[in-house]
Scaffold this motif. Structure first.
Motif, PDB file in Angstrom:
ATOM      1  N   LYS A  24      43.231  38.373  32.778  1.00  0.00           N
ATOM      2  CA  LYS A  24      42.162  37.399  32.611  1.00  0.00           C
ATOM      3  C   LYS A  24      40.863  38.114  32.261  1.00  0.00           C
ATOM      4  CE  LYS A  24      44.104  34.365  36.178  1.00  0.00           C
ATOM      5  NZ  LYS A  24      45.212  35.213  36.555  1.00  0.00           N
ATOM      6  N   GLN A  26      36.489  37.380  32.563  1.00  0.00           N
ATOM      7  CA  GLN A  26      35.479  36.526  33.182  1.00  0.00           C
ATOM      8  C   GLN A  26      34.535  36.032  32.089  1.00  0.00           C
ATOM      9  OE1 GLN A  26      33.079  38.430  36.150  1.00  0.00           O
ATOM     10  NE2 GLN A  26      32.345  36.507  36.982  1.00  0.00           N
ATOM     11  N   TYR A  32      37.154  32.176  34.974  1.00  0.00           N
ATOM     12  CA  TYR A  32      38.036  33.158  34.347  1.00  0.00           C
ATOM     13  C   TYR A  32      38.924  32.477  33.318  1.00  0.00           C
ATOM     14  CZ  TYR A  32      36.537  35.779  38.407  1.00  0.00           C
ATOM     15  OH  TYR A  32      35.761  36.390  39.360  1.00  0.00           O
ATOM     16  N   GLN A 137      36.935  44.603  29.904  1.00  0.00           N
ATOM     17  CA  GLN A 137      37.631  43.941  31.009  1.00  0.00           C
ATOM     18  C   GLN A 137      39.147  44.111  30.897  1.00  0.00           C
ATOM     19  OE1 GLN A 137      36.198  39.942  32.208  1.00  0.00           O
ATOM     20  NE2 GLN A 137      34.602  40.242  30.652  1.00  0.00           N
TER      21      GLN A 137
END
Length: 198
Positions: A24, A26, A32, A137
């Motif tokens: 996932k 953010q 998310y 991420q």
């Protein structure tokens, strides 16, 4: 030679894709978004359907695509080609009246497993992003798991000596773009390469 097809490559690819299926990013504090991962080795017909029969449609991002970059022999894992491993297995006795297994020994089996043919499956995972933060991420989530490999189980059969295999991260390409980037508006793609013994 009799026809034989056990869908081995398909099973390994599905297990490989499942490693990344729950990543996932953010998008805002407390919100998310799950990043989809797809098998990217598509035919021209599928590609045209996904692009709505137009070459002007840009693929959405972020998303990940996995595909095979090559298959090679693995001679260092090849043993005696005529070797057959023999395993003895004992079932627990089944009581038909009580419809339950007992603690006593039941049927006995001798299972013969021929030496498998060893290969190495080279896979690539492309991470499509529109900004660097999304890429950070996803790469951080992946790089903390692979140190440098993870073990995956293909079957729950205790007599299958090939059920557990390792997926090893062998390389990371930060971007498909060149410097200077100019006015290019295409999605940025980071590529990770993996080796899987099959």
């Amino acid at each position: 030679m009799e026809y034989f097809y056990d869908q081995q490559y398909r099973r390994y690819i599905l297990q490989f894709i499942r490693i990344f299926s729950d990543l996932k990013i953010q998008v805002s504090p407390g919100v998310y978004k799950r990043v989809p991962v797809k098998y990217g080795d598509m035919s021209r017909m599928v590609a045209m359907i996904m692009r709505d029969n137009s070459q002007n449609t840009i693929l959405s991002a972020p998303q990940m695509s996995a595909w095979i970059t090559g298959i090679e022999m693995s001679p260092e894992r090849r043993k005696d080609t005529t070797y057959i491993r023999k395993t003895r297995a004992v079932e627990r006795a089944y009581d038909t009246d009580a419809e339950a297994y007992t603690t006593e020994s039941g049927n006995r089996y001798s299972i013969e497993s021929p030496m498998p043919v060893p290969y190495v499956l080279n896979m690539q995972l492309d991470i499509w992003t529109t900004n660097t933060t999304d890429k950070f991420q996803l790469l951080e989530q992946i790089s903390t798991v692979f140190n440098p490999s993870v073990q995956i189980q293909t079957t729950d059969n205790p007599l299958d000596w090939t059920s557990i295999f390792e997926v090893e991260l062998t390389g990371i390409t930060w971007s498909n773009r060149t410097i200077p980037a100019g006015t290019q508006t295409t999605n940025d793609v980071a590529s990770l390469t993996f080796r899987i013994p099959v």
